[in-house]
Design an enzyme around this catalytic site. Structure first.
Site, short mmCIF file in Angstrom:
data_model
loop_
_atom_site.label_atom_id
_atom_site.label_comp_id
_atom_site.label_asym_id
_atom_site.label_seq_id
_atom_site.Cartn_x
_atom_site.Cartn_y
_atom_site.Cartn_z
N GLU A 1 53.53 74.61 59.74
CA GLU A 1 53.25 75.58 60.81
C GLU A 1 52.20 75.11 61.81
OE1 GLU A 1 52.08 80.34 61.29
OE2 GLU A 1 52.41 79.46 59.31
N LYS B 1 56.82 83.62 60.05
CA LYS B 1 56.88 84.82 59.22
C LYS B 1 58.34 85.09 58.90
CE LYS B 1 52.97 86.04 57.98
NZ LYS B 1 52.77 85.84 56.53
#
Length: 411
Positions: free
Chosen positions: A217, A233
């Site tokens: 990420e 997410k």
């Protein structure tokens, strides 16, 4: 600045092993490494850098560059998640640490390595000798213990109750695997990046211990006045159809809530009207799982220092919750142990190329005595099932923990 073409030296893991061995033989500090998608390169390695504890507010305090291609050098290090936990224990390793490197080895998109030096210095002879010799593998094993299931479930249920009461809309409840390292943390990192190929892997080490981040990420990419963040997410194991992520109301809602939080965070320092969402709800593969990824972009003037940008955005939105302040307060009560580097950030600030920081998930923290901590967690929404959230944690940890267990058994 000086740039020298070195050619094909092998993989990032092979190069970091080679310079690590040579640095140890010369009684020099170990290398630091960024492997994956960093600054448009496949790897950026500092052959030897003294990574020392610093005040967290001084982390990544380098004016933002914006040159494409070269990196040259800069400040490389980490910044821990800032909050304590229910046990109120002190940090296991320094809250922030880093160091300056004048030169780096950069792997370009075509597989060619380059030596780059901010000061114009030539490649040091000991580095050249190391790169011309076959790298040596070192030994490592880690004995892992699973997190406390009951404590994690209690945290998730407390979060669901807080959502029902309107205190938060979403929060990322985390837990930890703990273990003991025997051997080399750098070999663990080199082995792991070869197997799992994470997009945002990073390694830094010092007398205080080491951080081996296998993150997928991006937290912050900053070049000149352009800033982007790509929160993750929504998660499913790789054996599930990726379309199931987009069909999941829970995962989509989780991602969109965090996108709004990132927009709010960047909006605090961005030029008015410049915050956009160029990418929303893209399904991408990561080690062991599918993720939903979005990207938020903004214009932040170059005169705004990194310290101000981090004050507005750190800790990363995807590992906190909405609203952010209340979620952080509650998470400190629900989680029994301090997160540490996990959910913080690791990366580099270059005066030439800008700043790139990961979200330190899938990240192992090693203390000076060989203690190992691997944090795992997931976003909780009103639709969450507590046992399913536990399974998500296990899926995220599996590429790291299961392989190390198999390796230890085989050896």
């Amino acid at each position: 600045m000086r740039i020298d073409r070195l050619g094909d030296l092998g993989t990032a893991a092979e190069v970091v092993r080679a310079v690590a061995g040579a640095a140890a033989r010369h009684a020099m500090p170990p290398p630091a490494a960024l492997v994956g998608d960093w600054f448009g390169a496949g790897a950026v390695i500092a052959p030897s850098v003294s990574v020392q504890p610093i005040d967290p507010v001084e982390a990544f305090a380098v004016p933002p560059g914006r040159r494409d291609g070269a990196v040259g050098g800069g400040w490389i290090g980490y910044l821990s998640y800032p909050d304590a936990a229910a046990d109120d224990a002190p940090p296991r390793i320094p809250e922030a640490a880093g160091g300056w490197t004048d030169s780096v080895l950069r792997l370009d998109a075509d597989g060619c390595w380059w030596h780059e030096s901010l000061s114009g210095a030539a490649l040091q002879p000991w580095v050249a000798a190391a790169l011309s010799s076959p790298p040596m593998r070192e030994y490592y094993e880690i004995d892992w213990e699973e997190p406390d299931f009951a404590q994690h479930q209690a945290g998730v249920l407390a979060c669901l109750a807080a959502i029902g009461a309107g205190e938060v809309y979403q929060a990322c409840v985390c837990t930890q695997f703990t273990g003991r390292l025997r051997g080399s943390s750098l070999e663990f990192f080199a082995d792991a990046v070869t197997r799992t190929m994470p997009a945002r892997a990073a390694y830094v080490a010092g007398d205080w211990g080491a951080v081996a981040s296998l993150s997928p990420e991006l937290f912050i990419r900053r070049a000149g006045d352009e800033v982007t963040s790509s929160p993750i997410k929504g998660t499913l194991p790789l054996h599930s159809p990726p379309a199931d992520l987009l069909a999941s109301a829970k995962d989509v809602a989780e991602n969109i809530m965090i996108v709004d939080l990132v927009r709010n965070d960047l909006g605090r320092v961005a030029d008015t009207g410049t915050v956009t969402v160029p990418e929303l709800l893209t399904v991408r593969a990561a080690p062991g799982v599918w993720h939903l990824v979005s990207t938020v972009a903004a214009t932040v003037r170059a005169e705004v220092p990194n310290a101000t940008l981090l004050a507005a955005t750190f800790p990363p939105a995807s590992v906190t919750g909405t609203p952010k302040g209340r979620a952080r307060q509650l998470l400190s009560q629900w989680e029994p142990k301090r997160r540490g580097v996990y959910c913080g950030t690791v990366g580099m600030a270059s005066p030439i190329a800008g700043t790139e920081l990961n979200v330190a998930i899938r990240t192992v923290e090693f203390d000076a005595a060989g203690g190992a901590v691997l944090g795992v967690g997931g976003g909780i929404t009103a639709d969450s099932d507590a046992e399913a959230e536990w399974q998500e944690c296990l899926h995220k940890a599996a590429p790291t923990v299961d392989y190390v267990r198999e390796r230890s058994t085989a050896s």
